[in-house]
Design an enzyme around this catalytic site. Structure first.
Site, PDB file in Angstrom:
ATOM      1  CG  ASP A 127      -1.866  -1.126   1.293  1.00 17.28           C
ATOM      2  OD1 ASP A 127      -2.164  -1.685   0.222  1.00 17.28           O
ATOM      3  OD2 ASP A 127      -2.314  -1.468   2.405  1.00 17.28           O
TER       4      ASP A 127
HETATM    5  N1  URA Z   1      -1.220  -5.879   3.959  1.00 17.67           N
HETATM    6  C1  URA Z   1      -1.705  -4.617   3.958  1.00 17.67           C
HETATM    7  O1  URA Z   1      -2.730  -4.335   4.555  1.00 17.67           O
HETATM    8  N2  URA Z   1      -1.028  -3.681   3.272  1.00 17.67           N
HETATM    9  C2  URA Z   1       0.134  -3.923   2.622  1.00 17.67           C
HETATM   10  O2  URA Z   1       0.720  -3.014   2.040  1.00 17.67           O
HETATM   11  C3  URA Z   1       0.632  -5.237   2.645  1.00 17.67           C
HETATM   12  C4  URA Z   1      -0.068  -6.200   3.319  1.00 17.67           C
END
Ligand code: URA
Length: 243
Positions: free
Chosen positions: A106
Protein backbone atom coordinates in the site's frame (compact mmCIF):
# COMPACT_ATOMS: atom_id res chain seq x y z
CA UNK A 1 17.48 -18.05 -32.11
CA UNK A 2 18.72 -15.93 -29.22
CA UNK A 3 17.22 -12.59 -28.20
CA UNK A 4 18.21 -9.63 -30.35
CA UNK A 5 18.16 -6.03 -29.23
CA UNK A 6 18.99 -2.64 -30.67
CA UNK A 7 22.53 -1.64 -29.78
CA UNK A 8 21.42 1.55 -27.98
CA UNK A 9 18.92 -0.40 -25.87
CA UNK A 10 21.54 -3.04 -25.07
CA UNK A 11 23.88 -0.38 -23.71
CA UNK A 12 21.30 1.63 -21.81
CA UNK A 13 19.82 -1.54 -20.29
CA UNK A 14 23.31 -2.18 -18.97
CA UNK A 15 23.31 1.25 -17.36
CA UNK A 16 25.96 2.75 -19.62
CA UNK A 17 23.87 5.89 -20.06
CA UNK A 18 20.50 7.13 -21.20
CA UNK A 19 19.39 6.25 -24.72
CA UNK A 20 20.57 9.60 -26.05
CA UNK A 21 23.90 9.38 -24.22
CA UNK A 22 24.65 5.93 -25.62
CA UNK A 23 23.60 7.00 -29.12
CA UNK A 24 26.18 9.72 -28.96
CA UNK A 25 28.84 7.22 -27.80
CA UNK A 26 27.92 4.95 -30.71
CA UNK A 27 28.07 7.76 -33.27
CA UNK A 28 31.50 8.75 -31.98
CA UNK A 29 32.81 5.28 -32.85
CA UNK A 30 33.40 4.19 -29.27
CA UNK A 31 31.28 1.04 -29.58
CA UNK A 32 32.34 -2.18 -31.31
CA UNK A 33 30.40 -5.32 -32.15
CA UNK A 34 32.56 -8.44 -32.54
CA UNK A 35 35.66 -6.23 -32.82
CA UNK A 36 34.21 -4.08 -35.60
CA UNK A 37 33.16 -0.49 -34.99
CA UNK A 38 29.42 0.11 -35.26
CA UNK A 39 28.05 3.62 -35.79
CA UNK A 40 24.37 2.65 -35.92
CA UNK A 41 22.33 2.82 -32.69
CA UNK A 42 19.60 0.77 -34.36
CA UNK A 43 21.93 -2.15 -35.21
CA UNK A 44 20.53 -5.42 -33.85
CA UNK A 45 22.77 -7.44 -31.54
CA UNK A 46 22.29 -10.93 -30.15
CA UNK A 47 22.57 -10.89 -26.37
CA UNK A 48 24.14 -14.37 -26.33
CA UNK A 49 26.22 -14.48 -29.51
CA UNK A 50 27.58 -10.99 -30.13
CA UNK A 51 30.37 -9.32 -28.20
CA UNK A 52 29.73 -5.64 -27.54
CA UNK A 53 32.49 -3.36 -26.27
CA UNK A 54 32.78 0.29 -25.31
CA UNK A 55 36.20 1.95 -25.35
CA UNK A 56 37.70 -1.55 -25.51
CA UNK A 57 35.81 -2.91 -22.48
CA UNK A 58 33.43 -5.80 -23.09
CA UNK A 59 29.87 -5.11 -21.91
CA UNK A 60 28.09 -8.35 -21.05
CA UNK A 61 24.31 -8.27 -21.23
CA UNK A 62 22.48 -9.17 -18.04
CA UNK A 63 19.10 -10.52 -19.07
CA UNK A 64 17.50 -10.23 -15.66
CA UNK A 65 18.11 -7.66 -12.94
CA UNK A 66 16.95 -7.97 -9.35
CA UNK A 67 16.75 -5.21 -6.75
CA UNK A 68 15.63 -4.95 -3.16
CA UNK A 69 14.00 -1.64 -2.25
CA UNK A 70 13.12 -0.36 1.20
CA UNK A 71 9.89 1.25 0.07
CA UNK A 72 9.14 4.49 1.89
CA UNK A 73 5.60 5.60 2.69
CA UNK A 74 4.05 7.93 0.12
CA UNK A 75 5.07 6.16 -3.10
CA UNK A 76 2.93 3.72 -5.04
CA UNK A 77 3.89 0.18 -6.09
CA UNK A 78 3.36 0.74 -9.79
CA UNK A 79 5.49 1.34 -12.85
CA UNK A 80 3.66 4.56 -13.78
CA UNK A 81 1.22 6.84 -12.05
CA UNK A 82 -0.29 10.15 -13.08
CA UNK A 83 -0.33 11.63 -9.57
CA UNK A 84 2.11 9.87 -7.30
CA UNK A 85 5.77 8.97 -7.33
CA UNK A 86 6.25 5.30 -8.06
CA UNK A 87 8.72 2.81 -6.64
CA UNK A 88 10.48 2.82 -10.03
CA UNK A 89 11.02 6.58 -9.82
CA UNK A 90 13.17 5.79 -6.78
CA UNK A 91 15.60 3.64 -8.79
CA UNK A 92 17.26 6.76 -10.08
CA UNK A 93 20.59 5.24 -11.04
CA UNK A 94 19.02 2.35 -12.96
CA UNK A 95 18.45 2.95 -16.67
CA UNK A 96 16.67 -0.18 -17.85
CA UNK A 97 12.99 0.36 -18.53
CA UNK A 98 11.54 -3.13 -18.24
CA UNK A 99 11.52 -3.38 -14.43
CA UNK A 100 8.41 -3.79 -12.28
CA UNK A 101 7.66 -4.39 -8.61
CA UNK A 102 6.94 -7.95 -7.46
CA UNK A 103 3.46 -7.41 -6.06
CA UNK A 104 2.24 -4.37 -4.23
CA UNK A 105 2.56 -2.65 -0.92
CA UNK A 106 0.00 0.00 0.00
CA UNK A 107 1.03 3.61 -0.47
CA UNK A 108 1.48 4.05 3.30
CA UNK A 109 3.30 0.72 3.80
CA UNK A 110 7.09 0.61 4.04
CA UNK A 111 9.66 -2.09 3.63
CA UNK A 112 10.85 -4.90 1.42
CA UNK A 113 9.80 -4.72 -2.21
CA UNK A 114 11.55 -6.75 -4.87
CA UNK A 115 11.93 -5.14 -8.27
CA UNK A 116 12.92 -7.12 -11.32
CA UNK A 117 12.27 -7.76 -15.02
CA UNK A 118 12.09 -11.52 -14.44
CA UNK A 119 8.40 -12.17 -15.03
CA UNK A 120 8.65 -15.90 -14.35
CA UNK A 121 10.21 -15.45 -10.97
CA UNK A 122 7.76 -12.69 -10.03
CA UNK A 123 4.86 -14.87 -11.05
CA UNK A 124 6.15 -17.78 -8.99
CA UNK A 125 6.76 -15.60 -5.93
CA UNK A 126 3.21 -14.25 -6.13
CA UNK A 127 1.40 -17.44 -7.09
CA UNK A 128 -1.12 -18.33 -4.34
CA UNK A 129 -0.29 -22.00 -4.89
CA UNK A 130 3.23 -21.54 -3.58
CA UNK A 131 2.20 -19.86 -0.32
CA UNK A 132 5.38 -17.82 -0.13
CA UNK A 133 5.73 -16.40 3.38
CA UNK A 134 5.64 -12.64 3.91
CA UNK A 135 6.52 -11.19 7.31
CA UNK A 136 5.21 -7.79 8.40
CA UNK A 137 6.13 -5.70 11.40
CA UNK A 138 3.23 -3.53 12.56
CA UNK A 139 2.22 -1.14 15.26
CA UNK A 140 -1.39 -1.59 16.32
CA UNK A 141 -3.67 0.83 18.11
CA UNK A 142 -4.60 -1.00 21.33
CA UNK A 143 -3.43 -4.09 23.10
CA UNK A 144 -2.86 -7.24 21.02
CA UNK A 145 -3.41 -10.50 22.89
CA UNK A 146 -2.72 -14.23 22.63
CA UNK A 147 -6.44 -14.66 21.82
CA UNK A 148 -5.87 -12.56 18.71
CA UNK A 149 -2.93 -14.81 17.84
CA UNK A 150 -5.19 -17.87 18.21
CA UNK A 151 -7.81 -16.32 15.89
CA UNK A 152 -5.16 -15.64 13.22
CA UNK A 153 -3.73 -19.14 13.61
CA UNK A 154 -7.16 -20.66 13.07
CA UNK A 155 -7.64 -18.61 9.86
CA UNK A 156 -9.50 -15.35 10.30
CA UNK A 157 -12.37 -14.38 8.02
CA UNK A 158 -11.97 -10.95 6.39
CA UNK A 159 -15.15 -10.96 4.34
CA UNK A 160 -13.78 -12.82 1.31
CA UNK A 161 -15.21 -16.06 0.03
CA UNK A 162 -12.64 -18.03 2.02
CA UNK A 163 -11.05 -17.26 5.40
CA UNK A 164 -7.35 -16.40 5.46
CA UNK A 165 -4.80 -19.18 5.66
CA UNK A 166 -3.44 -19.73 9.17
CA UNK A 167 -1.11 -16.85 10.02
CA UNK A 168 1.50 -16.61 12.76
CA UNK A 169 1.22 -13.59 15.06
CA UNK A 170 4.18 -12.83 17.27
CA UNK A 171 3.48 -10.20 19.93
CA UNK A 172 6.58 -8.09 20.54
CA UNK A 173 4.87 -5.61 22.86
CA UNK A 174 1.29 -5.46 24.09
CA UNK A 175 0.32 -2.00 25.32
CA UNK A 176 -1.79 1.02 24.31
CA UNK A 177 0.22 0.80 21.11
CA UNK A 178 1.25 -2.80 20.44
CA UNK A 179 4.06 -4.10 18.26
CA UNK A 180 3.81 -7.35 16.37
CA UNK A 181 5.31 -9.48 13.62
CA UNK A 182 2.80 -11.26 11.42
CA UNK A 183 3.67 -14.04 8.95
CA UNK A 184 1.15 -14.60 6.17
CA UNK A 185 1.22 -17.06 3.27
CA UNK A 186 -0.90 -15.25 0.70
CA UNK A 187 -1.21 -11.69 -0.53
CA UNK A 188 -4.77 -10.45 -0.49
CA UNK A 189 -5.67 -6.82 -0.97
CA UNK A 190 -4.89 -4.84 2.25
CA UNK A 191 -4.59 -8.19 3.95
CA UNK A 192 -2.81 -7.25 7.17
CA UNK A 193 -4.99 -4.20 7.77
CA UNK A 194 -8.14 -6.21 7.10
CA UNK A 195 -7.05 -9.03 9.39
CA UNK A 196 -6.69 -6.58 12.27
CA UNK A 197 -9.94 -4.85 11.35
CA UNK A 198 -11.63 -8.24 11.57
CA UNK A 199 -10.61 -8.44 15.24
CA UNK A 200 -11.59 -4.81 15.90
CA UNK A 201 -8.08 -3.33 15.81
CA UNK A 202 -6.30 -0.84 13.63
CA UNK A 203 -2.87 -0.95 12.01
CA UNK A 204 -1.14 2.39 12.48
CA UNK A 205 2.22 1.50 10.93
CA UNK A 206 3.08 -1.34 8.57
CA UNK A 207 6.40 -2.52 7.20
CA UNK A 208 7.28 -5.70 5.31
CA UNK A 209 10.46 -7.13 6.75
CA UNK A 210 10.80 -10.40 4.83
CA UNK A 211 9.54 -12.26 1.77
CA UNK A 212 10.12 -15.92 1.01
CA UNK A 213 12.73 -16.00 3.77
CA UNK A 214 14.69 -13.13 2.22
CA UNK A 215 15.03 -10.38 4.84
CA UNK A 216 15.05 -6.64 4.20
CA UNK A 217 18.62 -5.40 4.40
CA UNK A 218 18.70 -3.31 7.59
CA UNK A 219 21.29 -0.97 6.15
CA UNK A 220 18.78 0.30 3.54
CA UNK A 221 17.03 3.43 4.71
CA UNK A 222 13.51 4.09 3.38
CA UNK A 223 13.88 4.97 -0.30
CA UNK A 224 17.22 3.15 -0.67
CA UNK A 225 17.80 0.05 -2.75
CA UNK A 226 20.49 -2.36 -3.80
CA UNK A 227 20.98 -5.20 -6.25
CA UNK A 228 20.33 -8.67 -4.91
CA UNK A 229 23.50 -10.72 -4.56
CA UNK A 230 23.94 -13.81 -6.73
CA UNK A 231 23.31 -15.94 -3.64
CA UNK A 232 20.04 -14.13 -2.96
CA UNK A 233 18.89 -14.56 -6.56
CA UNK A 234 19.79 -18.26 -6.50
CA UNK A 235 18.01 -18.62 -3.19
CA UNK A 236 14.80 -17.12 -4.64
CA UNK A 237 15.11 -19.36 -7.71
CA UNK A 238 15.48 -22.36 -5.42
CA UNK A 239 12.50 -21.62 -3.22
CA UNK A 240 10.24 -20.85 -6.17
CA UNK A 241 11.22 -23.97 -8.08
CA UNK A 242 10.42 -26.35 -5.22
CA UNK A 243 6.72 -26.66 -5.96
N1 URA B 1 -1.22 -5.88 3.96
C1 URA B 1 -1.71 -4.62 3.96
O1 URA B 1 -2.73 -4.33 4.55
N2 URA B 1 -1.03 -3.68 3.27
C2 URA B 1 0.13 -3.92 2.62
O2 URA B 1 0.72 -3.01 2.04
C3 URA B 1 0.63 -5.24 2.64
C4 URA B 1 -0.07 -6.20 3.32
Amino acid sequence: MGTKLRLDKYLSDMNIGTRSEVRSMIRKGRVFINSLPCLKPEEKVSIDKDEVSLDGNIIEYEKYSYFMLNKPAGVVSATEDKQDRTVLDLLETVKRKDLFPVGRLDKDTEGLLLITNDGDMAHRLLSPKREVVKVYYARIDGSVTEEDAAVFLAGVSIGDEKPCLPAKLEILKSDDISEINLSIYEGRYHQVKRMFEAIGKRVIYLKRISMGGLDLDNSLKPGEYRRLTINEVNYLKDITSLI
